[in-house]
Design a protein around this motif. Sequence first.
Motif, PDB file in Angstrom:
ATOM      1  N   UNK A  87      36.555  33.625  30.713  1.00  0.00           N
ATOM      2  CA  UNK A  87      37.770  33.815  30.641  1.00  0.00           C
ATOM      3  C   UNK A  87      38.390  32.519  31.204  1.00  0.00           C
ATOM      4  N   UNK A  88      37.983  31.937  32.135  1.00  0.00           N
ATOM      5  CA  UNK A  88      38.461  30.395  32.837  1.00  0.00           C
ATOM      6  C   UNK A  88      38.517  29.488  31.754  1.00  0.00           C
ATOM      7  N   UNK A  89      37.136  29.410  30.830  1.00  0.00           N
ATOM      8  CA  UNK A  89      37.134  28.552  29.719  1.00  0.00           C
ATOM      9  C   UNK A  89      38.179  28.581  28.813  1.00  0.00           C
ATOM     10  N   UNK A  90      38.591  29.916  28.524  1.00  0.00           N
ATOM     11  CA  UNK A  90      39.545  29.858  27.379  1.00  0.00           C
ATOM     12  C   UNK A  90      41.104  29.615  27.981  1.00  0.00           C
ATOM     13  N   UNK A  91      41.279  29.751  29.303  1.00  0.00           N
ATOM     14  CA  UNK A  91      42.424  29.133  29.729  1.00  0.00           C
ATOM     15  C   UNK A  91      43.200  30.443  30.349  1.00  0.00           C
ATOM     16  N   UNK A  92      42.482  31.443  30.424  1.00  0.00           N
ATOM     17  CA  UNK A  92      43.268  32.493  31.357  1.00  0.00           C
ATOM     18  C   UNK A  92      43.378  32.318  32.761  1.00  0.00           C
ATOM     19  N   UNK A  93      44.579  32.965  33.309  1.00  0.00           N
ATOM     20  CA  UNK A  93      44.808  32.603  34.585  1.00  0.00           C
ATOM     21  C   UNK A  93      44.386  33.994  35.692  1.00  0.00           C
ATOM     22  N   UNK A  94      44.731  33.535  36.928  1.00  0.00           N
ATOM     23  CA  UNK A  94      44.292  34.719  37.653  1.00  0.00           C
ATOM     24  C   UNK A  94      43.095  35.339  37.788  1.00  0.00           C
ATOM     25  N   UNK A  95      42.024  34.493  37.030  1.00  0.00           N
ATOM     26  CA  UNK A  95      40.645  35.100  36.945  1.00  0.00           C
ATOM     27  C   UNK A  95      39.939  35.218  38.183  1.00  0.00           C
ATOM     28  N   UNK A  96      39.632  36.526  38.633  1.00  0.00           N
ATOM     29  CA  UNK A  96      38.620  36.672  39.636  1.00  0.00           C
ATOM     30  C   UNK A  96      37.887  38.039  39.666  1.00  0.00           C
ATOM     31  N   UNK A  97      36.899  38.044  40.476  1.00  0.00           N
ATOM     32  CA  UNK A  97      35.865  39.239  40.283  1.00  0.00           C
ATOM     33  C   UNK A  97      36.257  40.231  41.778  1.00  0.00           C
ATOM     34  N   UNK A  98      36.812  41.241  41.543  1.00  0.00           N
ATOM     35  CA  UNK A  98      37.180  41.964  42.768  1.00  0.00           C
ATOM     36  C   UNK A  98      35.933  42.223  43.533  1.00  0.00           C
ATOM     37  N   UNK A  99      36.138  42.768  44.826  1.00  0.00           N
ATOM     38  CA  UNK A  99      35.111  43.325  45.748  1.00  0.00           C
ATOM     39  C   UNK A  99      34.449  44.452  45.309  1.00  0.00           C
ATOM     40  N   UNK A 100      34.994  45.155  44.260  1.00  0.00           N
ATOM     41  CA  UNK A 100      34.677  46.349  43.637  1.00  0.00           C
ATOM     42  C   UNK A 100      34.133  46.346  42.305  1.00  0.00           C
TER      43      UNK A 100
END
Length: 412
Positions: free
Chosen positions: A47-60
Motif C-alpha cells: 500500500x505504501x509502495x502504490x502511494x496510499x496514505x494513512x497506511x498502518x497496522x492497528x493493534x487489533x
Amino acid sequence: MRTHFDAELEERLIRYCSIDSQSDEDSTSQPSTARQFDMLNLLVEELRGIGAQDVHLTDYGTVLATVPATAEGPTIGFLAHVDTAPAFNATGVKPRVIRGYNGGPIRFPDAPELELSPEVSPYLGTRLGHDIVTASGTTLLGADDKSGVAVIMTAARHLIANPQIAHGPIRIAFTPDEEIGRGVDPRLAGDLKADFAYTLDGGAAGEIEYESFSADGAVVKIEGISVHPGTARDKLVNALHLGAKIIATLPQARMTPETTEGREGFLMIYEMRGTAAECELRFILRDFELDGLAAKGALLRQVCEAVAATEPRARITCEIRPQYRNMRYWLEKDMAPVELAQGACRDLGIEPVSVPIRGGTDGSRLTEMGVPCPNLFTGMQELHGPREWISVQDMALSTRVVLRLVERAAQG
C-alpha cells in the motif's frame, strides 16, 4: 480473452495464496495466528509502495489505508480478509493457472484422483476460455479471500495512478480472522470512517449480497467418570458415548448443511474431541431469521438435557454465543449502497444478482455496528476445500465494478 487487469490480478493472487495465513479458532491471541502477519505486513508495504496514505497496522491486526479523493463524494470503504479457513490444509499452497479453460475435467498434480469439472461445479461450465486458478490438490487455494485482497489492491493502484478518475475518499481495510468470526474488532467501525462499505468476499460474477445468515456458535462440554476399563462395570461413564448420543439424537433430515439449501438454516457439529473422561462438541447454528436461530439453540439444549437425564452421574453443559446477524435487518432500511453497486454492474453490462449468503462476511458484523456493508463478487468457487478455484477474468470484472462504483458515487 485477456483484459486490462488480468496480469496484475493473476500475479497478486498467486503471490498472496502462496502465503500461509490460516487462522486458528483455539487461539486467544489477536490475530489468532502469527502467520497472518506475513500477509498483513506485506500489504502495508505494498500500500505504501502504490502511494496510499494513512497506511498502518492497528493493534487489533487490521491494515487500514486511504486512497485520497479526487472529487466530492461519500467516503467508501472496501474490505477483504487475509486469513484462510481452518477447515482444510492451507500449508504449502501451490497455485497454478489453467489457461483458456476448454470445458473438460481439471486434474490436480498432487492428487491425481481428484477432479474438477462442470458436473462437480456447474459455474465452471460457464467460464469457457477463462484462465482458471486452482491449487495442486492437497490444499485449499485461498481465493477466499485473497481474491478480494487482489481486487482491492489492483483497484487502489489504478486509482492512485490515474488521478483523472473522479472519486471521493476511499478507505481500505484488510482484516484477520474472518473465517473464525473475529474479523471485525469493535473499534473498526470508528477507525474506518466510511459512510458505507463493501466486502469483496463473494462468488459468481454479478452477485451483490445484502442478506446473510444469522449465526451462533455452541460448545457442549461433557464430564464423565474415568475408570480403568478392566474394572469399569457399573462405574465408567464414557463422555464420548454421551457425545455420540447427542449427535445421534439431533435430527438429520432438513437440519444439517448437507440436507439444506436456499433459505433453510442448519445446525452442524464441526468438531468433537476429548476422551472417555471428558469431551467437547462444537456446533454452528445458522438461520436467516432470529426465531429460527433461537429454535435451533433451544433444540440443542433440549437434546443435551435429555441425554443428561439418561446418565445423572455425568455433567453436560451447553453454551451458545452470538457470532453475527443477518445484515438484511439494517440494509433493507437503506438500500442505497446496494443500488449503487447494482447500477455499477449494469453500466458494465453485468446483470446484478442478489441471493442470500449461506454464510457471513465481515460486512455482517460491520453493518450491525452501523456501517452499511453489502458483499460484492470476486468469482471464488468451491471454497474451503481442494477443488477451490477462481477465474482471473471474473476478478477483472470485479475490479471494474469497484472502479465504476466509486465513479458513480462521485457523480451523485
